[in-house]
Design a protein around this motif. Structure first.
Motif, PDB file in Angstrom:
ATOM      1  N   LEU A 106       0.830  -1.212   0.000  1.00 26.11           N
ATOM      2  CA  LEU A 106       0.000   0.000   0.000  1.00 26.11           C
ATOM      3  C   LEU A 106       0.860   1.256   0.000  1.00 26.11           C
ATOM      4  O   LEU A 106       0.567   2.217  -0.713  1.00 26.11           O
ATOM      5  N   LYS A 107       1.923   1.253   0.767  1.00 24.36           N
ATOM      6  CA  LYS A 107       2.830   2.417   0.775  1.00 24.36           C
ATOM      7  C   LYS A 107       3.458   2.617  -0.599  1.00 24.36           C
ATOM      8  O   LYS A 107       3.570   3.735  -1.085  1.00 24.36           O
ATOM      9  N   ARG A 108       3.845   1.530  -1.243  1.00 22.12           N
ATOM     10  CA  ARG A 108       4.451   1.614  -2.577  1.00 22.12           C
ATOM     11  C   ARG A 108       3.467   2.165  -3.609  1.00 22.12           C
ATOM     12  O   ARG A 108       3.860   2.814  -4.574  1.00 22.12           O
ATOM     13  N   THR A 114      -2.391   6.172   8.258  1.00 24.04           N
ATOM     14  CA  THR A 114      -3.116   7.180   9.033  1.00 24.04           C
ATOM     15  C   THR A 114      -3.530   6.691  10.415  1.00 24.04           C
ATOM     16  O   THR A 114      -4.309   7.348  11.089  1.00 24.04           O
ATOM     17  N   GLY A 115      -3.043   5.557  10.847  1.00 23.23           N
ATOM     18  CA  GLY A 115      -3.377   5.073  12.188  1.00 23.23           C
ATOM     19  C   GLY A 115      -4.078   3.734  12.154  1.00 23.23           C
ATOM     20  O   GLY A 115      -3.964   2.975  11.206  1.00 23.23           O
ATOM     21  N   ASP A 119     -10.504  -1.720  16.241  1.00 27.25           N
ATOM     22  CA  ASP A 119     -10.224  -3.156  16.348  1.00 27.25           C
ATOM     23  C   ASP A 119      -8.819  -3.529  15.877  1.00 27.25           C
ATOM     24  O   ASP A 119      -8.510  -4.693  15.674  1.00 27.25           O
ATOM     25  N   GLY A 120      -7.946  -2.535  15.728  1.00 29.44           N
ATOM     26  CA  GLY A 120      -6.537  -2.813  15.479  1.00 29.44           C
ATOM     27  C   GLY A 120      -6.082  -2.848  14.040  1.00 29.44           C
ATOM     28  O   GLY A 120      -4.899  -3.052  13.778  1.00 29.44           O
ATOM     29  N   TYR A 121      -6.974  -2.647  13.088  1.00 31.63           N
ATOM     30  CA  TYR A 121      -6.564  -2.649  11.686  1.00 31.63           C
ATOM     31  C   TYR A 121      -5.865  -1.342  11.340  1.00 31.63           C
ATOM     32  O   TYR A 121      -6.332  -0.273  11.715  1.00 31.63           O
ATOM     33  N   LYS A 122      -4.769  -1.441  10.616  1.00 27.08           N
ATOM     34  CA  LYS A 122      -4.113  -0.232  10.114  1.00 27.08           C
ATOM     35  C   LYS A 122      -4.949   0.324   8.964  1.00 27.08           C
ATOM     36  O   LYS A 122      -5.517  -0.419   8.194  1.00 27.08           O
ATOM     37  N   ILE A 123      -5.011   1.637   8.897  1.00 21.99           N
ATOM     38  CA  ILE A 123      -5.763   2.304   7.841  1.00 21.99           C
ATOM     39  C   ILE A 123      -4.786   3.120   6.998  1.00 21.99           C
ATOM     40  O   ILE A 123      -3.923   3.810   7.531  1.00 21.99           O
TER      41      ILE A 123
END
Length: 129
Positions: A106-108, A114-115, A119-123
């Motif tokens: 996703l970064k690529r 954004t945090g 429930d702990g999922y990265k967004i």
């Protein structure tokens, strides 16, 4: 949109209701737009975007056990992101916890961390390209 970079045995087309039913076994009411990925004549993935309470979510689902060549997967992802960019809508995405390289991918692709959700999922957020 040119298809010059896709191999002849990979086709990406707008997903039909039949594609969605064949892939998921049910209709997906929240989906706004989706594309079907057919490789060697078999429906192997569906990707698109859906609307929910927070905006538009980018999603992709691949048939379990698919062993497509790495280059083929990357070409399909790049082509899909060009289709997404044409929509001119900002999206968010939450990587699958079971895919160890999902955050890096996703970064690529230009998404920004954004945090986390409650429930702990990265967004990840990706603005209009």
């Amino acid at each position: 949109m040119k298809k010059y970079d896709l191999p002849p045995d990979l086709e990406i087309t707008p997903a039909t209701e039949q594609d969605v039913l064949a892939f998921y076994g049910r209709k997906c009411a929240d989906t706004i737009k989706a594309w079907a990925f057919t490789w060697r004549g078999e429906l192997v993935a569906i990707a698109g975007f859906a609307r929910d309470h927070a905006g538009f979510t980018l999603f992709s689902d691949v048939m379990p056990g698919l062993e497509a060549p790495r280059k083929l997967r990357w070409l399909a992802i790049q082509h899909f992101m060009r289709l997404v960019d044409e929509s001119k809508i900002p999206f968010y995405s939450a990587p699958d916890k079971e895919l160890p390289n999902a955050c890096k991918l996703l970064k690529r692709l230009g998404f920004t961390d954004t945090g986390r959700t409650h429930d702990g999922y990265k967004i990840y957020w990706r603005g209009v390209a």
